[in-house]
Design an enzyme around this catalytic site. Structure first.
Site, PDB file in Angstrom:
ATOM      1  N   GLU A  79     -38.535 -57.168 -14.351  1.00  0.00           N
ATOM      2  CA  GLU A  79     -37.318 -57.571 -15.045  1.00  0.00           C
ATOM      3  C   GLU A  79     -36.084 -57.323 -14.179  1.00  0.00           C
ATOM      4  O   GLU A  79     -35.154 -58.143 -14.151  1.00  0.00           O
ATOM      5  CB  GLU A  79     -37.199 -56.811 -16.367  1.00  0.00           C
ATOM      6  CG  GLU A  79     -38.303 -57.101 -17.369  1.00  0.00           C
ATOM      7  CD  GLU A  79     -39.562 -56.287 -17.138  1.00  0.00           C
ATOM      8  OE1 GLU A  79     -40.488 -56.365 -17.958  1.00  0.00           O
ATOM      9  OE2 GLU A  79     -39.637 -55.557 -16.120  1.00  0.00           O
ATOM     10  N   GLY A 327     -80.935 -54.483  -9.785  1.00  0.00           N
ATOM     11  CA  GLY A 327     -81.316 -54.730 -11.164  1.00  0.00           C
ATOM     12  C   GLY A 327     -81.497 -53.482 -12.010  1.00  0.00           C
ATOM     13  O   GLY A 327     -81.167 -53.474 -13.200  1.00  0.00           O
ATOM     14  N   ALA A 331     -79.171 -52.855 -15.300  1.00  0.00           N
ATOM     15  CA  ALA A 331     -79.737 -52.738 -16.645  1.00  0.00           C
ATOM     16  C   ALA A 331     -79.249 -51.466 -17.330  1.00  0.00           C
ATOM     17  O   ALA A 331     -78.920 -51.472 -18.521  1.00  0.00           O
ATOM     18  CB  ALA A 331     -81.263 -52.768 -16.576  1.00  0.00           C
TER      19      ALA A 331
END
Length: 592
Positions: A79, A327, A331
């Site tokens: 701003e 993997g 998982a």
């Protein structure tokens, strides 16, 4: 990544004229709020731990006269930059911001900049997600006579919801972290058309195309950290760098329960970015010492599981984590509920093999009805590959207004949301974030010749002092670069990297003087900003703790094992200020 973060726009572009004035105005609002969200994303990765902020200032005649975005923590608010770009044309204009300003230093700079510039209306994409900041700026704007419209509250329609979603998406890490108390986590993997992430032999280079790999580098550059498991380190020996030529570099995190890791690995090279290894308490103490000798940080947890790991890194202030693991770990992370989004790169290749690994291991599902459905799925072709992305968990709804601390106390005076005897501070978004040496408060300190020099923050001054007085041109060059660093994080990164790579450039007395250097800088900061001085004095009687869980020198450390020197210095400074105040009062009484 754009480096210019304040621009003046021309009056062309943006909106076409419509026959219905009200509809035209409504569509303009949505266009400009989307623009604010778009430009706020230009510094993604740099602003952490703050949200991405963008501001667009538009005159009543629909001329865009200034726009800007927050560059990094400890830099000018968007701003303020937008007002500076627009100048006198702010009078009577409307300011569009993607998120409610979060003035957390008692400065109210973002709010006061717009008010003092003559802005008469503010359109806000969403309220601030953090409870102690939520609604503060909106109330401040309205108390100053500004008209304030908040998407989804003061403005409602299907188009409004689309614009509001754009504001949510650009700050997903911040929104999820505020709602779930863990960092926003993205699981990324590349697989073949038949769902394999490697051949049966383990060979995986390369499944996806170069264009897809470049997109992965972009994802890394937007993240605070990248996580892999021990198998990935052993099999692939990755570097996990962003490779975008500088700027933000995410740290590398390795999860290994047994610490069965190689002694030689690219991740132990800390010349560009640091590495943290998280393991179970007591694992291979000798290897822990070996890693520590290389500068690798080792964190022990009682039980190594993704939920505890994410809660730990939440406490360290991380916003976003990119999981690039195998993997089995993927998982476990999904089962723990810490994965929020998935990016799957699917290559038009078939490799087969019943023992070839897949991207996600066993989840215990036996029927398709148990399958996890992605939400807001997107498809994008990248070269020969297809990128499929979607959310595993819905975007948190932040529309309901959470009562503030004052409102809560008014409802039930027995509720005390904050502990008063110990005051913790860490990131600059905290309630007492101004106590941080990273807070955006420039200081003026004398140089070796007695001339006063302005430093952007306490951290800039502290890092540069590591090399002051060293008769080597490289040391002076480093000082100059630190002084001109755009943010405290960049100053800290430059100082730490130079100290690690070129220890001969560090002044010989640094270890004995660094506390005094920090104290002088803090004293200057709290002397020249009256509101910061008042904030510090208001904590009289409370213990101040810099709550960094990983900084064992300046911070309190995890479970309180740190030395908390920053907290100590602030309490010492507070005592000194209170003593001066008491002495002044006594002298006044004597004079009377």
């Amino acid at each position: 990544m754009a480096l210019s973060f304040a621009v003046v726009a021309s009056s062309s572009s943006i909106m076409c004229k419509a026959t219905n004035a009200n509809n035209h105005s409504h569509l303009q609002d949505l266009s400009y709020i989307k623009r604010a969200a778009l430009i706020s994303d230009k510094s993604a990765g740099f602003t952490s731990p703050h949200p991405n902020f963008g501001c667009v200032i538009v005159t009543p005649s629909a001329e865009v006269v200034g726009e800007a975005y927050l560059y990094a923590q400890g830099t000018k608010p968007a701003e303020v930059l937008a007002v500076e770009a627009a100048g006198e044309r702010c009078r009577g204009a409307t300011a569009y911001v993607n998120m409610e300003p979060g003035d957390c230093h008692g400065d109210h700079t973002a709010v006061s900049a717009l008010v003092q510039a003559g802005i008469t209306r503010a359109v806000i994409g969403m309220r601030h997600p953090l409870q102690h900041l939520r609604g503060n700026a909106i109330r401040a704007f309205r108390s100053q006579g500004l008209q304030v419209d908040v998407l989804g509250e003061d403005m409602q329609s299907k188009l409004v919801e689309e614009a509001r979603k754009a504001c949510l998406l650009v700050n997903l890490p911040f929104v999820y972290r505020a709602a779930s108390r863990v960092p926003f986590s993205v699981l990324k993997y590349a697989m073949t058309l038949d769902g394999k992430i490697a051949a049966s032999s383990g060979h995986a280079a390369w499944i996806s195309s170069k264009l897809s790999r470049n997109r992965v580098f972009e994802l890394r550059g937007r993240s605070d950290a990248i996580i892999v498991g021990g198998n990935t380190v052993r099999r692939d020996n990755p570097r996990l760098t962003a490779r975008h030529g500088g700027g933000h570099m995410p740290i590398r995190i390795v999860l290994s329960q047994s610490l069965d890791l190689p002694e030689e690995a690219n991740l132990w090279d800390l010349s560009d970015v640091s590495t943290v290894v998280v393991t179970q308490r007591g694992a291979r103490r000798s290897f822990q010492r070996y890693l520590a000798s290389k500068g690798v940080e080792v964190v022990e947890l009682d039980i190594l599981n993704p939920r505890d790991v994410m809660e730990y890194f939440h406490d360290r202030g991380y916003l976003s984590i990119l999981w690039e693991c195998g993997g089995t770990l993927a998982a476990s992370a999904i089962s723990s509920g810490v994965i929020h989004k998935v990016f799957a790169f699917v290559a038009p290749k078939i490799i087969g093999g019943k023992n070839a690994p897949s991207p996600v291991g066993e989840l215990g599902m036996v029927e398709m009805s148990q399958a996890l459905d992605l939400i807001d799925v997107c498809f994008e072709q990248i070269g020969p590959d297809m990128l499929i992305s979607g959310f595993l968990q819905p975007i948190p709804d932040l529309t309901p207004t959470i009562p503030s601390e004052d409102e809560t106390f008014a409802i039930d005076p027995t509720v005390a949301p904050f502990e008063t005897s110990i005051i913790f501070f860490y990131k600059t978004w905290d309630l007492y974030g101004a106590f941080s040496n990273f807070s955006p408060h420039p200081i003026q300190m004398p140089d070796e010749d007695g001339n006063y020099v302005t430093w952007f923050s306490v951290e800039h001054y502290y890092q540069a002092n590591k090399f002051i007085g060293v008769s080597n041109p490289l040391a002076q060059d480093c000082i100059d670069k630190i002084k001109s660093a755009k943010s405290p994080e960049e100053a800290a990164r430059m100082g730490r990297l130079t100290q690690r790579r070129h220890p001969h450039l560090v002044r010989s007395d640094w270890e004995s003087v660094k506390i005094d250097v920090m104290y002088r800088a803090l004293k200057c900061k709290f002397s020249i900003y009256p509101h910061l001085n008042s904030m510090l004095l208001s904590t009289a009687g409370s213990v101040l703790v810099e709550a960094s869980p990983h900084d064992l020198f300046w911070g309190g450390g995890r479970d309180g094992e740190g030395l908390n020197y920053l907290g100590r210095l602030l309490m010492k400074l507070r005592s000194e200020f209170l003593g001066e105040s008491s002495a002044a009062s006594e002298n006044t009484c004597i004079a009377l």
